[in-house]
Design an enzyme around this catalytic site. Structure first.
Site, PDB file in Angstrom:
ATOM      1  N   HIS A  47       0.852  -1.186   0.000  1.00 49.01           N
ATOM      2  CA  HIS A  47       0.000   0.000   0.000  1.00 49.01           C
ATOM      3  C   HIS A  47       0.886   1.232   0.000  1.00 49.01           C
ATOM      4  O   HIS A  47       1.921   1.261   0.656  1.00 49.01           O
ATOM      5  CB  HIS A  47      -0.868  -0.004   1.268  1.00 49.01           C
ATOM      6  CG  HIS A  47      -1.898   1.090   1.295  1.00 49.01           C
ATOM      7  ND1 HIS A  47      -3.111   0.964   0.663  1.00 49.01           N
ATOM      8  CD2 HIS A  47      -1.886   2.309   1.858  1.00 49.01           C
ATOM      9  CE1 HIS A  47      -3.801   2.080   0.852  1.00 49.01           C
ATOM     10  NE2 HIS A  47      -3.080   2.907   1.567  1.00 49.01           N
ATOM     11  N   ASP A  88     -14.840   2.637   7.126  1.00 50.78           N
ATOM     12  CA  ASP A  88     -13.761   3.519   6.649  1.00 50.78           C
ATOM     13  C   ASP A  88     -14.240   4.345   5.461  1.00 50.78           C
ATOM     14  O   ASP A  88     -13.923   5.525   5.334  1.00 50.78           O
ATOM     15  CB  ASP A  88     -12.517   2.711   6.251  1.00 50.78           C
ATOM     16  CG  ASP A  88     -11.445   3.621   5.655  1.00 50.78           C
ATOM     17  OD1 ASP A  88     -10.915   4.462   6.397  1.00 50.78           O
ATOM     18  OD2 ASP A  88     -11.187   3.531   4.442  1.00 50.78           O
ATOM     19  N   ARG A 119     -13.927  12.804   6.259  1.00 52.57           N
ATOM     20  CA  ARG A 119     -12.613  13.407   6.554  1.00 52.57           C
ATOM     21  C   ARG A 119     -12.144  14.271   5.386  1.00 52.57           C
ATOM     22  O   ARG A 119     -11.558  15.334   5.577  1.00 52.57           O
ATOM     23  CB  ARG A 119     -11.574  12.305   6.818  1.00 52.57           C
ATOM     24  CG  ARG A 119     -11.709  11.662   8.186  1.00 52.57           C
ATOM     25  CD  ARG A 119     -10.824  10.437   8.314  1.00 52.57           C
ATOM     26  NE  ARG A 119      -9.434  10.722   8.076  1.00 52.57           N
ATOM     27  CZ  ARG A 119      -8.546   9.835   7.601  1.00 52.57           C
ATOM     28  NH1 ARG A 119      -8.913   8.599   7.330  1.00 52.57           N
ATOM     29  NH2 ARG A 119      -7.305  10.171   7.419  1.00 52.57           N
ATOM     30  N   SER A 144      -7.223   3.683   9.234  1.00 50.14           N
ATOM     31  CA  SER A 144      -7.889   3.571   7.931  1.00 50.14           C
ATOM     32  C   SER A 144      -7.124   2.601   7.025  1.00 50.14           C
ATOM     33  O   SER A 144      -7.698   1.678   6.437  1.00 50.14           O
ATOM     34  CB  SER A 144      -7.952   4.969   7.302  1.00 50.14           C
ATOM     35  OG  SER A 144      -8.201   4.923   5.933  1.00 50.14           O
ATOM     36  N   LYS A 153      -8.103  -1.774   6.302  1.00 54.65           N
ATOM     37  CA  LYS A 153      -8.349  -2.286   4.945  1.00 54.65           C
ATOM     38  C   LYS A 153      -7.354  -3.384   4.594  1.00 54.65           C
ATOM     39  O   LYS A 153      -7.694  -4.380   3.958  1.00 54.65           O
ATOM     40  CB  LYS A 153      -8.273  -1.146   3.931  1.00 54.65           C
ATOM     41  CG  LYS A 153      -9.525  -0.278   3.961  1.00 54.65           C
ATOM     42  CD  LYS A 153      -9.445   0.877   3.004  1.00 54.65           C
ATOM     43  CE  LYS A 153      -8.462   1.912   3.458  1.00 54.65           C
ATOM     44  NZ  LYS A 153      -8.555   3.202   2.826  1.00 54.65           N
TER      45      LYS A 153
HETATM   46  N1  URA Z   1      -4.998   6.116   2.593  1.00 55.99           N
HETATM   47  C1  URA Z   1      -6.045   5.564   3.244  1.00 55.99           C
HETATM   48  O1  URA Z   1      -6.543   4.521   2.857  1.00 55.99           O
HETATM   49  N2  URA Z   1      -6.539   6.187   4.321  1.00 55.99           N
HETATM   50  C2  URA Z   1      -6.034   7.320   4.797  1.00 55.99           C
HETATM   51  O2  URA Z   1      -6.523   7.823   5.801  1.00 55.99           O
HETATM   52  C3  URA Z   1      -4.933   7.896   4.108  1.00 55.99           C
HETATM   53  C4  URA Z   1      -4.428   7.273   3.006  1.00 55.99           C
END
Ligand code: URA
Length: 386
Positions: A77, A156, A163, A178, A182
């Site tokens: 990620h 999320d 957000r 967050s 995931k």
């Molecule tokens: N990527 C995400 O999935 N969440 C965040 O809060 C910031 C970057």
């Protein structure tokens, strides 16, 4: 609960569940959650609050079970950047070395591009794969890149959208929970997180990036997942191309071993960490395998297999655009290429969205023709605008 956070007191898991699950089920309103998120941004969270929040996020939806896979599954990620096409390069490299990659990616929002938009710029490429298709493809070819399932971490999705419009994106605890919720729900055994720092990134300082890396690793340990992090520069765009089809072409050039430089180096670093985790070998040994996979075109063949399996037609991938050249108005040395400014330019050409539902022009974007440190003469071409 809002007042408690505003007074900088630690919240219990039950209190966090009350407010976040209440928000998921529309019992807590946007204005209440906005105030609460801002209180978190200002007063931060303790480690135990962050663990509890990550767990509440994960339990808001399904968790993908990949335990049937014969090899370890390793995910990656990036916290988001400009010109970041590393997934297109790294996923096939790692899979070509026998380590499975099942990756759920997002679309671009704001100024940062999204992997799913880049893949969708390949004609007919399918990005909405069902759980059964994901599992079959993982077994058949060892690599899947799909969009985030609606059923995974729905909390999320809802909180992130809020957000984004309440200036509460850059809280380290909120970013950590967050991302990690995931990643854990996506079922991988190990995860590499590339934390981008600089003008074109969500995180602006190295100190914040180090804190995020620390928390991410602690969350991984809590769930018995191996997590490694890299911190990489996003003051300048990654690579020369910014824009969806342009970035696919640049990724292909790297996979065909035609391009070296910061993009290539970042991909090698991420891929080596992933292969090292997947095969239980040192990062140094993994790096040798990664370089060899690119040199022997094994990674490129895996990319072609991935595109074909997901329905994409690379023969039909072509850029239809007018090209304008930006020329230097004076001589000198190129001192800086500001990632955020280039991202704004690329977006204004049509490569990005202003709202979630806006259509993008896959042909649009910017190609940088000079590098930092290059000597420039008046009239030299600095960039091509598509
Ligand atoms: N990527 C995400 O999935 N969440 C965040 O809060 C910031 C970057």
């Amino acid at each position: 609960i809002i007042r408690k956070k505003a007074c900088n007191l630690e919240l219990t898991r039950e209190e966090l569940e009350t407010i976040f699950n209440g928000y998921l089920h529309d019992e807590v309103k946007d204005y209440q959650m906005s105030a609460f998120l801002m209180a978190i941004c200002i007063n931060d969270m303790s480690d135990s609050e962050i663990f509890a929040l990550t767990d509440i996020f994960i339990k808001s939806g399904d968790v993908l079970d990949l335990s049937f896979m014969p090899s370890k599954v390793i995910d990656k990620h990036s916290t988001g950047g400009v010109g970041d096409k590393t997934t297109l390069i790294v996923a096939p490299i790692v899979a070509s070395l026998g380590v499975a990659v099942v990756k759920m990616s997002g679309r671009g929002l704001g100024y940062t591009g999204g992997t799913i938009d880049k893949l969708e710029s390949i004609p007919n490429f399918k990005v909405d794969l069902s759980e059964d298709v994901i599992k079959k493809q993982a077994l058949d070819i060892g690599v899947v890149v799909t969009s985030q399932s609606e059923d995974l971490v729905p909390l999320d999705k809802k909180v992130y959208a809020l957000r984004d419009v309440t200036a509460t994106t850059n809280s380290i605890p909120l970013i950590a929970s967050s991302i990690m919720s995931k990643k854990i729900a996506s079922g991988a055994d190990g995860i590499v997180i590339d934390i981008k720092v600089g003008s074109g990134a969500l995180i602006k300082t190295r100190k914040e990036a180090e804190r995020l890396a620390n928390i991410i690793i602690k969350i991984g340990n809590y769930y018995q997942k191996e997590v490694r992090t890299i911190i990489s520069d996003m003051n300048t765009p990654l690579g020369r191309c910014i824009g969806n089809k342009l970035e696919v072409f640049e990724a292909i050039d790297v996979l065909q071993n035609k391009v070296k430089g910061p993009l290539y180096d970042t991909c090698l670093e991420i891929a080596s960490k992933m292969v090292s985790m997947g095969k239980n070998i040192s990062e140094k040994e993994a790096l040798k395998e990664v370089v060899s996979s690119i040199e022997r075109k094994e990674a490129y063949k895996k990319f072609l297999q991935l595109v074909k399996y997901q329905g994409g037609d690379l023969e039909k991938l072509e850029i239809k655009a007018r090209v304008y050249n930006i020329k230097a108005n004076k001589s000198g040395v190129l001192k800086n290429i500001d990632a955020l400014e280039i991202a704004k330019l690329s977006k204004s050409l049509g490569a990005g969205r202003n709202s979630k539902d806006e259509e993008i022009d896959y042909n649009a974007g910017v190609v940088l023709t000079k590098e930092i440190g290059d000597k420039i003469s008046e009239g030299d071409i600095l960039a091509n605008l598509y």
